[in-house]
Design an enzyme around this catalytic site. Structure first.
Site, PDB file in Angstrom:
ATOM      1  CG  PHE A  52      -1.977  -0.984   1.258  1.00 14.73           C
ATOM      2  CD1 PHE A  52      -3.012  -0.912   0.352  1.00 14.73           C
ATOM      3  CD2 PHE A  52      -1.971  -2.015   2.175  1.00 14.73           C
ATOM      4  CE1 PHE A  52      -4.035  -1.843   0.356  1.00 14.73           C
ATOM      5  CE2 PHE A  52      -2.978  -2.958   2.190  1.00 14.73           C
ATOM      6  CZ  PHE A  52      -4.014  -2.874   1.274  1.00 14.73           C
ATOM      7  NE  ARG A  80     -22.004   0.307  -1.656  1.00 12.73           N
ATOM      8  CZ  ARG A  80     -20.722   0.609  -1.454  1.00 12.73           C
ATOM      9  NH1 ARG A  80     -20.125   0.231  -0.354  1.00 12.73           N
ATOM     10  NH2 ARG A  80     -20.050   1.275  -2.344  1.00 12.73           N
ATOM     11  CB  THR A  86     -15.993   6.199  -2.659  1.00 10.20           C
ATOM     12  OG1 THR A  86     -16.663   4.941  -2.769  1.00 10.20           O
ATOM     13  CG2 THR A  86     -14.638   5.986  -2.009  1.00 10.20           C
ATOM     14  NE  ARG A  97     -18.068   6.210   2.289  1.00  7.13           N
ATOM     15  CZ  ARG A  97     -18.024   5.149   1.501  1.00  7.13           C
ATOM     16  NH1 ARG A  97     -18.565   5.181   0.291  1.00  7.13           N
ATOM     17  NH2 ARG A  97     -17.422   4.049   1.916  1.00  7.13           N
ATOM     18  CG  ASN A 107     -14.653   7.124   2.666  1.00  5.21           C
ATOM     19  OD1 ASN A 107     -14.344   6.361   3.572  1.00  5.21           O
ATOM     20  ND2 ASN A 107     -14.615   6.765   1.404  1.00  5.21           N
ATOM     21  CG  HIS A 110     -14.267   1.522   4.565  1.00  9.38           C
ATOM     22  ND1 HIS A 110     -13.852   2.111   3.391  1.00  9.38           N
ATOM     23  CD2 HIS A 110     -13.530   2.073   5.536  1.00  9.38           C
ATOM     24  CE1 HIS A 110     -12.890   2.972   3.658  1.00  9.38           C
ATOM     25  NE2 HIS A 110     -12.668   2.973   4.961  1.00  9.38           N
TER      26      HIS A 110
END
Length: 145
Positions: A52, A80, A86, A97, A107, A110
């Site tokens: 990462f 969702r 996102t 968000r 944000n 998840h």
């Protein structure tokens, strides 16, 4: 989806650091979903071996997260919609968000993007014995007979 489907939601380290977990839970409870699993975790230690970006890895290991499992009708699709885009700059007001996100990398939450992914992710975060089956007293009012 039928009533009883499970969805996974994970308030990220920034939500925990900013003390927003209660606000996230409140939105799901008000939507009529039933919390059947929750853990506070210090996670991502195994990700230190992954390739990462350093800033992303630093964020992901910056603090605890809260893993949750919610149950209810169309819970994954509804989650969702409730979570929002996102990129918090694109997320609509009224979404988690849109209201709390500060940046695409901060944000707040998840969430699983499909029922199949929810089951996979729930299995990653929880043992089946950690999910609590319970009868909600308002279920008939929420979902009808």
């Amino acid at each position: 989806l039928a009533a009883g489907c499970l969805g996974r939601l994970r308030p990220a380290p920034d939500a925990v650091q900013r003390r927003l977990v209660g606000d996230v839970i409140k939105r799901f409870e008000r939507r009529g979903f039933k919390l059947v699993g929750m853990k506070l975790l210090q996670h991502y230690h195994q990700l230190r071996q992954k390739p990462f970006y350093p800033a992303l890895l630093s964020y992901m290991t910056s603090g605890p997260l809260v893993a949750m499992v919610w149950e209810g009708y169309n819970v994954v699709r509804s989650t969702r919609a409730m979570v929002g885009d996102t990129d918090s700059a694109e997320a609509k007001p009224g979404t988690i968000r849109g209201d709390f996100g500060m940046h695409v990398s901060r944000n707040v939450v998840h969430a699983s993007d499909s029922v199949e992914m929810a089951h996979k992710e729930i299995g990653f975060w929880f043992h089946s014995s950690e999910l609590v089956a319970w009868e909600c007293s308002d279920q008939d009012y929420t979902y009808g007979p």
